[in-house]
Motif scaffolding. Structure first.
Motif, PDB file in Angstrom:
ATOM      1  N   ILE A 139      -0.422  35.722  69.582  1.00 56.45           N
ATOM      2  CA  ILE A 139      -0.667  37.152  69.804  1.00 56.45           C
ATOM      3  C   ILE A 139       0.623  37.949  69.801  1.00 56.45           C
ATOM      4  O   ILE A 139       0.749  38.966  69.094  1.00 56.45           O
ATOM      5  CB  ILE A 139      -1.431  37.353  71.131  1.00 56.45           C
ATOM      6  CG1 ILE A 139      -2.824  36.737  71.035  1.00 56.45           C
ATOM      7  CG2 ILE A 139      -1.525  38.838  71.480  1.00 56.45           C
ATOM      8  CD1 ILE A 139      -3.612  36.798  72.320  1.00 56.45           C
ATOM      9  N   TRP A 140       1.631  37.488  70.544  1.00 55.45           N
ATOM     10  CA  TRP A 140       2.806  38.339  70.682  1.00 55.45           C
ATOM     11  C   TRP A 140       3.600  38.421  69.386  1.00 55.45           C
ATOM     12  O   TRP A 140       4.117  39.495  69.027  1.00 55.45           O
ATOM     13  CB  TRP A 140       3.678  37.867  71.846  1.00 55.45           C
ATOM     14  CG  TRP A 140       4.575  36.687  71.573  1.00 55.45           C
ATOM     15  CD1 TRP A 140       4.294  35.381  71.759  1.00 55.45           C
ATOM     16  CD2 TRP A 140       5.916  36.744  71.080  1.00 55.45           C
ATOM     17  NE1 TRP A 140       5.360  34.594  71.407  1.00 55.45           N
ATOM     18  CE2 TRP A 140       6.374  35.401  70.991  1.00 55.45           C
ATOM     19  CE3 TRP A 140       6.781  37.768  70.693  1.00 55.45           C
ATOM     20  CZ2 TRP A 140       7.649  35.083  70.538  1.00 55.45           C
ATOM     21  CZ3 TRP A 140       8.048  37.460  70.241  1.00 55.45           C
ATOM     22  CH2 TRP A 140       8.479  36.126  70.171  1.00 55.45           C
ATOM     23  N   GLN A 141       3.702  37.337  68.623  1.00 50.76           N
ATOM     24  CA  GLN A 141       4.400  37.412  67.347  1.00 50.76           C
ATOM     25  C   GLN A 141       3.572  38.161  66.302  1.00 50.76           C
ATOM     26  O   GLN A 141       4.136  38.770  65.394  1.00 50.76           O
ATOM     27  CB  GLN A 141       4.754  36.006  66.864  1.00 50.76           C
ATOM     28  CG  GLN A 141       5.833  35.336  67.691  1.00 50.76           C
ATOM     29  CD  GLN A 141       6.486  34.169  66.974  1.00 50.76           C
ATOM     30  OE1 GLN A 141       6.518  34.117  65.751  1.00 50.76           O
ATOM     31  NE2 GLN A 141       7.013  33.227  67.744  1.00 50.76           N
ATOM     32  N   SER A 142       2.255  38.130  66.409  1.00 56.04           N
ATOM     33  CA  SER A 142       1.425  38.937  65.519  1.00 56.04           C
ATOM     34  C   SER A 142       1.637  40.421  65.788  1.00 56.04           C
ATOM     35  O   SER A 142       1.658  41.236  64.855  1.00 56.04           O
ATOM     36  CB  SER A 142      -0.051  38.576  65.692  1.00 56.04           C
ATOM     37  OG  SER A 142      -0.300  37.234  65.314  1.00 56.04           O
ATOM     38  N   THR A 185      -4.237  20.840  66.076  1.00 53.74           N
ATOM     39  CA  THR A 185      -4.015  22.011  66.909  1.00 53.74           C
ATOM     40  C   THR A 185      -3.574  21.588  68.305  1.00 53.74           C
ATOM     41  O   THR A 185      -4.145  20.685  68.903  1.00 53.74           O
ATOM     42  CB  THR A 185      -5.311  22.838  67.005  1.00 53.74           C
ATOM     43  OG1 THR A 185      -5.721  23.190  65.688  1.00 53.74           O
ATOM     44  CG2 THR A 185      -5.081  24.093  67.822  1.00 53.74           C
ATOM     45  N   LEU A 186      -2.549  22.252  68.814  1.00 55.51           N
ATOM     46  CA  LEU A 186      -2.033  21.910  70.135  1.00 55.51           C
ATOM     47  C   LEU A 186      -2.793  22.660  71.214  1.00 55.51           C
ATOM     48  O   LEU A 186      -3.046  23.850  71.110  1.00 55.51           O
ATOM     49  CB  LEU A 186      -0.537  22.254  70.226  1.00 55.51           C
ATOM     50  CG  LEU A 186       0.400  21.479  69.299  1.00 55.51           C
ATOM     51  CD1 LEU A 186       1.827  21.906  69.542  1.00 55.51           C
ATOM     52  CD2 LEU A 186       0.238  19.985  69.502  1.00 55.51           C
ATOM     53  N   GLY A 214       1.115  32.327  72.559  1.00 56.83           N
ATOM     54  CA  GLY A 214       2.260  31.788  71.831  1.00 56.83           C
ATOM     55  C   GLY A 214       1.911  31.398  70.411  1.00 56.83           C
ATOM     56  O   GLY A 214       0.741  31.340  70.017  1.00 56.83           O
ATOM     57  N   SER A 215       2.936  31.127  69.611  1.00 52.62           N
ATOM     58  CA  SER A 215       2.743  30.767  68.204  1.00 52.62           C
ATOM     59  C   SER A 215       2.435  29.285  68.071  1.00 52.62           C
ATOM     60  O   SER A 215       2.719  28.491  68.983  1.00 52.62           O
ATOM     61  CB  SER A 215       3.990  31.107  67.393  1.00 52.62           C
ATOM     62  OG  SER A 215       5.112  30.372  67.862  1.00 52.62           O
ATOM     63  N   GLU A 216       1.860  28.919  66.949  1.00 48.51           N
ATOM     64  CA  GLU A 216       1.579  27.519  66.643  1.00 48.51           C
ATOM     65  C   GLU A 216       1.770  27.298  65.146  1.00 48.51           C
ATOM     66  O   GLU A 216       0.829  27.046  64.400  1.00 48.51           O
ATOM     67  CB  GLU A 216       0.150  27.165  67.066  1.00 48.51           C
ATOM     68  CG  GLU A 216      -0.149  25.678  67.003  1.00 48.51           C
ATOM     69  CD  GLU A 216       0.883  24.873  67.779  1.00 48.51           C
ATOM     70  OE1 GLU A 216       1.542  24.042  67.144  1.00 48.51           O
ATOM     71  OE2 GLU A 216       1.058  25.104  68.985  1.00 48.51           O
ATOM     72  N   TRP A 269       4.243  27.049  57.404  1.00 50.85           N
ATOM     73  CA  TRP A 269       4.215  28.472  57.713  1.00 50.85           C
ATOM     74  C   TRP A 269       5.098  28.782  58.917  1.00 50.85           C
ATOM     75  O   TRP A 269       5.128  28.040  59.885  1.00 50.85           O
ATOM     76  CB  TRP A 269       2.779  28.919  58.022  1.00 50.85           C
ATOM     77  CG  TRP A 269       1.865  28.812  56.850  1.00 50.85           C
ATOM     78  CD1 TRP A 269       1.108  27.749  56.476  1.00 50.85           C
ATOM     79  CD2 TRP A 269       1.616  29.828  55.881  1.00 50.85           C
ATOM     80  NE1 TRP A 269       0.402  28.034  55.336  1.00 50.85           N
ATOM     81  CE2 TRP A 269       0.686  29.303  54.948  1.00 50.85           C
ATOM     82  CE3 TRP A 269       2.069  31.131  55.709  1.00 50.85           C
ATOM     83  CZ2 TRP A 269       0.223  30.045  53.862  1.00 50.85           C
ATOM     84  CZ3 TRP A 269       1.613  31.877  54.641  1.00 50.85           C
ATOM     85  CH2 TRP A 269       0.694  31.330  53.728  1.00 50.85           C
ATOM     86  N   ASP A 270       5.807  29.907  58.836  1.00 54.31           N
ATOM     87  CA  ASP A 270       6.494  30.457  59.982  1.00 54.31           C
ATOM     88  C   ASP A 270       6.465  31.983  59.858  1.00 54.31           C
ATOM     89  O   ASP A 270       5.758  32.527  59.024  1.00 54.31           O
ATOM     90  CB  ASP A 270       7.916  29.907  60.115  1.00 54.31           C
ATOM     91  CG  ASP A 270       8.821  30.329  58.976  1.00 54.31           C
ATOM     92  OD1 ASP A 270       8.339  31.029  58.067  1.00 54.31           O
ATOM     93  OD2 ASP A 270       9.999  29.955  58.987  1.00 54.31           O
ATOM     94  N   PHE A 271       7.218  32.662  60.693  1.00 48.91           N
ATOM     95  CA  PHE A 271       7.115  34.124  60.770  1.00 48.91           C
ATOM     96  C   PHE A 271       7.447  34.785  59.445  1.00 48.91           C
ATOM     97  O   PHE A 271       6.746  35.711  58.994  1.00 48.91           O
ATOM     98  CB  PHE A 271       8.037  34.649  61.871  1.00 48.91           C
ATOM     99  CG  PHE A 271       7.932  36.133  62.091  1.00 48.91           C
ATOM    100  CD1 PHE A 271       6.943  36.647  62.920  1.00 48.91           C
ATOM    101  CD2 PHE A 271       8.813  37.012  61.481  1.00 48.91           C
ATOM    102  CE1 PHE A 271       6.836  38.015  63.123  1.00 48.91           C
ATOM    103  CE2 PHE A 271       8.708  38.376  61.677  1.00 48.91           C
ATOM    104  CZ  PHE A 271       7.720  38.880  62.509  1.00 48.91           C
ATOM    105  N   ASN A 272       8.529  34.355  58.797  1.00 51.45           N
ATOM    106  CA  ASN A 272       8.936  34.979  57.532  1.00 51.45           C
ATOM    107  C   ASN A 272       7.879  34.803  56.455  1.00 51.45           C
ATOM    108  O   ASN A 272       7.628  35.709  55.653  1.00 51.45           O
ATOM    109  CB  ASN A 272      10.268  34.383  57.058  1.00 51.45           C
ATOM    110  CG  ASN A 272      11.426  34.832  57.923  1.00 51.45           C
ATOM    111  OD1 ASN A 272      11.415  35.925  58.469  1.00 51.45           O
ATOM    112  ND2 ASN A 272      12.425  33.986  58.057  1.00 51.45           N
ATOM    113  N   ALA A 273       7.264  33.630  56.409  1.00 50.36           N
ATOM    114  CA  ALA A 273       6.221  33.408  55.421  1.00 50.36           C
ATOM    115  C   ALA A 273       5.006  34.295  55.678  1.00 50.36           C
ATOM    116  O   ALA A 273       4.359  34.778  54.749  1.00 50.36           O
ATOM    117  CB  ALA A 273       5.810  31.932  55.419  1.00 50.36           C
ATOM    118  N   LEU A 274       4.698  34.521  56.958  1.00 55.06           N
ATOM    119  CA  LEU A 274       3.560  35.376  57.291  1.00 55.06           C
ATOM    120  C   LEU A 274       3.831  36.838  56.952  1.00 55.06           C
ATOM    121  O   LEU A 274       2.886  37.596  56.684  1.00 55.06           O
ATOM    122  CB  LEU A 274       3.214  35.239  58.779  1.00 55.06           C
ATOM    123  CG  LEU A 274       2.643  33.884  59.216  1.00 55.06           C
ATOM    124  CD1 LEU A 274       2.300  33.913  60.695  1.00 55.06           C
ATOM    125  CD2 LEU A 274       1.417  33.523  58.392  1.00 55.06           C
TER     126      LEU A 274
END
Length: 524
Positions: free
Chosen positions: A100-103, A194-195, A284-286, A304-309
Motif C-alpha cells: 500500500i505505502w509504495q503504491s 506469497t509471504l 509493505g511490499s512483496e 519486479w521492483d518499484f522501478n519496473a512498476l
C-alpha cells in the motif's frame, strides 16, 4: 502606409537583433532553433501551424462544428484517455506487489510528472492564439519545427504502440471472461510463494491463464478489423467517441459498490471485505519473480521492483494532451485547456490514491497477486458489467490511437523536415491512408509480442520524452524571457518546468524495457 509599416518592421527587427547580440542569446537561439522566441516570422509549413485542424481525434479539418466548453471539450476527453486498461486489469496486482505505502508513492510520483507537465502545457497553450494541432503545434511553436518534429515523433510512436496495449487488454479480458473461446488452452501450475508475516507458505496452486498464441491470433485479427473501421469511418469514430466514456464511468461505479458490500456469498476466500487486518498485512511490499502471465513463481523469468512498476503503471496517467488535441473545437482555449487538463489530472490521481487504500484493505495479498481481474470479481452486480466496460473502453481507445497517430505523422511529414517521411504526406482534407497503414503495422508488430507487461514500459518512454519536451520548452521560454512569451496562465514557474523535465527524462532509464533483461540476468 505600407512603406511606413515596412520601415517600422525593419526597425523593430534590428532592435531585436541588437538585443539578442547584447545578451549573448544569438548563438543559443540559432542552436536550439528558437526563432519563434525572437518574434521573427518563420515560414509556416503546411502543417498544424496554418490553423487547420489536424488534431489527433479530428477527422476532416475545415468542417464547421459546434464549439465545446471546458467540461466536454477538455475535462471529459482527458478523463476518458487517462482512465484505461491498466486500472482494470493491473492496478490491484500492482497494489499486491508494491504494497500500500509504495503504491501510494508510485501513484504520487507518476501524478506529479503529469501535473507538472500540465502546468507547462497550460502556460504554452495560453501564450497567444492557440491553433489546431495539439502538442505538435505547441512544441513546434516553442522550440522550432526541427525540435518539434523529434518530440512529435515520440508522441506518434507512443500512440501507435498504445494501440497495441489497448488491443491486448481487450483480448486478455475477453479470454479471461470466456476461456472456452481460446484456440490454445493453457494451464499454469505455480508455487504459491506469497509471504505471510515473513513466512513463505507451502503448497501449489493451479491458475489458468490465456495462451500467448491466443493473445497473438485474436490481437492481430482485432487490429485488422479496427484498421478497416479507421479507413472507412473516421467521422463516425469522432461522433461516438464520447459514448465510450459512459460504460467506463458505470463500471467504476459498479466496482466501488462491490468493494463496499464485499464479501458477497459467492466471493472467493481471499476477498475479506474492507478490513484493517488486510490493510495492515498489505501495507509493505512483496516484490518477487513472476512468469510471463504475472503469476508469482519462484522460477519465473521476470523480477519486479518499484522501478519496473513505474514503467508498467505510467500509461495509466497519460492522456493529459487530449484536450489540447481538440484546441480548434474549443470556445476559449486559453481558459479551457489549463482548467480542464489540471482538473482531470487531479481527479484521476485522487481516484488512484483512494483505490490503493480500498484494494489494499479488500483482500489478501495472494488474491491481489493471482486474480488479475479482481475488479471484475468484486464488481456489483456481476463481473460481466466490468468485462463489457473494459472491452468497450479499450476498443474505443484503440480506435482513437489508430485514428490520431496517422494524422500526427502526416502533419509531421507535411513540414518537409525529414525527407524519409515524404511518403506519408497528404493533401489538404485527404485521409492519411499511407500513415494509417504504417501505424497499423507498428501496432500489429507489438501485438505479436503478446505481453502487455512488456509493451507498457516502451509506451512509458515515448510519452515521457514527449512530456519532457513540453516542460523543456516552457523552461527555456521562461528562463530566456523571450519578448513573445506572455502566457495568460500565471500559475507556473521555470523551476517547476525544470523539475518536470528532469523527472520525465530520468524516469525512462529506470523503467525501460531493458530493465527486465538486466534483472533477468542479474536478479540481485
Amino acid at each position: 502606409m505600407q512603406g511606413g509599416s515596412g520601415d517600422h518592421a525593419t526597425s523593430s527587427g534590428s532592435q531585436r537583433d541588437s538585443k539578442l547580440e547584447l545578451f549573448g542569446f544569438d548563438s543559443l537561439v540559432n542552436i536550439l532553433g528558437l526563432k519563434s522566441m525572437t518574434g521573427e516570422e518563420v515560414p509556416a509549413p503546411s502543417s498544424p501551424r496554418e490553423g487547420e485542424d489536424v488534431a489527433i481525434t479530428i477527422g476532416r479539418p475545415k468542417e464547421a462544428g459546434p464549439k465545446f466548453g471546458t467540461m466536454m471539450g477538455v475535462f471529459v476527453p482527458c478523463l476518458q484517455n487517462i482512465l484505461g486498461i491498466i486500472y482494470y486489469i493491473r492496478f490491484t496486482w500492482i497494489v499486491g506487489m508494491a504494497g500500500i505505502w509504495q503504491s501510494l508513492v508510485l501513484v504520487s510520483f507518476c501524478g506529479a510528472c503529469t501535473f507538472l507537465t500540465g502546468l507547462s502545457l497550460s502556460a504554452i497553450a495560453t501564450n497567444g492564439a492557440m491553433k489546431g494541432g495539439g502538442p505538435y503545434y505547441l512544441i513546434g511553436r516553442a522550440l522550432g519545427p526541427e525540435v518539434g518534429v523529434s518530440i512529435g515523433l515520440c508522441f506518434f510512436l507512443g500512440n501507435a504502440v498504445a494501440g497495441s496495449m489497448y488491443v491486448l487488454g481487450a483480448v486478455e479480458t475477453f479470454l479471461d471472461a470466456i476461456p472456452s473461446a481460446g484456440l490454445f488452452q493453457e494451464s499454469v501450475t505455480v508455487v504459491n510463494n506469497t509471504l505471510l508475516n515473513g513466512t513463505a507458505t507451502a503448497g501449489t496452486a493451479t491458475i489458468s491463464t490465456p495462451s500467448l498464441h491466443d493473445l497473438q491470433v485474436y490481437g492481430v485479427i482485432v487490429t485488422i478489423l479496427l484498421c478497416f473501421i479507421v479507413f472507412g469511418g473516421v467521422k463516425i469514430i469522432n461522433k461516438v467517441a464520447p459514448a465510450f466514456l459512459i460504460p467506463v464511468l458505470f463500471s467504476l461505479l459498479c466496482i466501488y459498490l462491490g468493494v463496499f458490500i464485499a464479501p458477497r456469498h459467492n466471493a472467493p476466500k481471499g476477498i475479506t471485505g474492507l478490513s484493517l487486518t488486510s490493510l495492515r498485512d498489505n501495507w509493505g511490499s512483496e516484490y518477487q519473480r513472476t512468469n510471463n502471465a504475472g503469476v508469482p513463481d519462484p522460477n519465473g523469468s521476470i523480477y519486479w521492483d518499484f522501478n519496473a512498476l513505474v514503467g508498467l503503471f505510467f500509461p495509466a496517467v497519460t492522456g493529459i494532451m487530449a484536450g489540447s488535441n481538440r484546441s480548434a473545437s474549443l470556445k476559449d482555449t486559453q481558459r479551457s485547456i489549463p482548467i480542464g487538463t489540471l482538473c482531470a489530472t487531479l481527479t484521476t490521481t485522487a481516484m488512484y490514491l483512494f483505490s490503493v487504500l480500498l484494494f489494499g484493505a479488500l483482500s489478501t495479498r495472494e488474491e491481489l497477486l493471482t486474480d488479475r481481474l479482481l475488479t471484475a470479481t468484486v464488481a456489483w452486480p456481476a463481473p460481466v458489467v466490468i468485462y463489457i466496460g473494459i472491452i468497450l473502453s479499450t476498443l474505443g481507445a484503440a480506435l482513437q490511437s489508430l485514428t490520431g497517430a496517422p494524422r500526427l505523422l502526416a502533419a509531421i511529414a507535411n513540414d518537409d523536415i525529414l525527407p524519409v517521411l515524404n511518403y506519408f504526406k497528404v493533401s489538404e482534407g485527404a485521409e492519411p491512408h499511407a500513415a494509417t497503414l504504417f501505424t497499423a503495422l507498428i501496432c500489429i508488430g507489438c501485438v505479436i509480442i503478446g505481453n502487455l507487461d512488456l509493451i507498457t514500459p516502451t509506451i512509458t518512454m515515448f510519452f515521457l520524452l514527449c512530456y519532457a519536451g513540453v516542460n523543456l520548452s516552457c523552461f527555456l521560454l521562461d528562463l530566456l524571457d523571450a519578448p513573445s512569451w506572455r502566457p495568460r496562465w500565471k500559475l507556473h514557474h521555470w523551476s517547476l518546468s525544470l523539475v518536470g523535465a528532469l523527472l520525465c527524462v530520468g524516469t525512462p532509464f529506470d523503467s525501460s524495457l531493458f530493465y527486465f533483461v538486466i534483472h533477468d540476468i542479474h536478479p540481485e
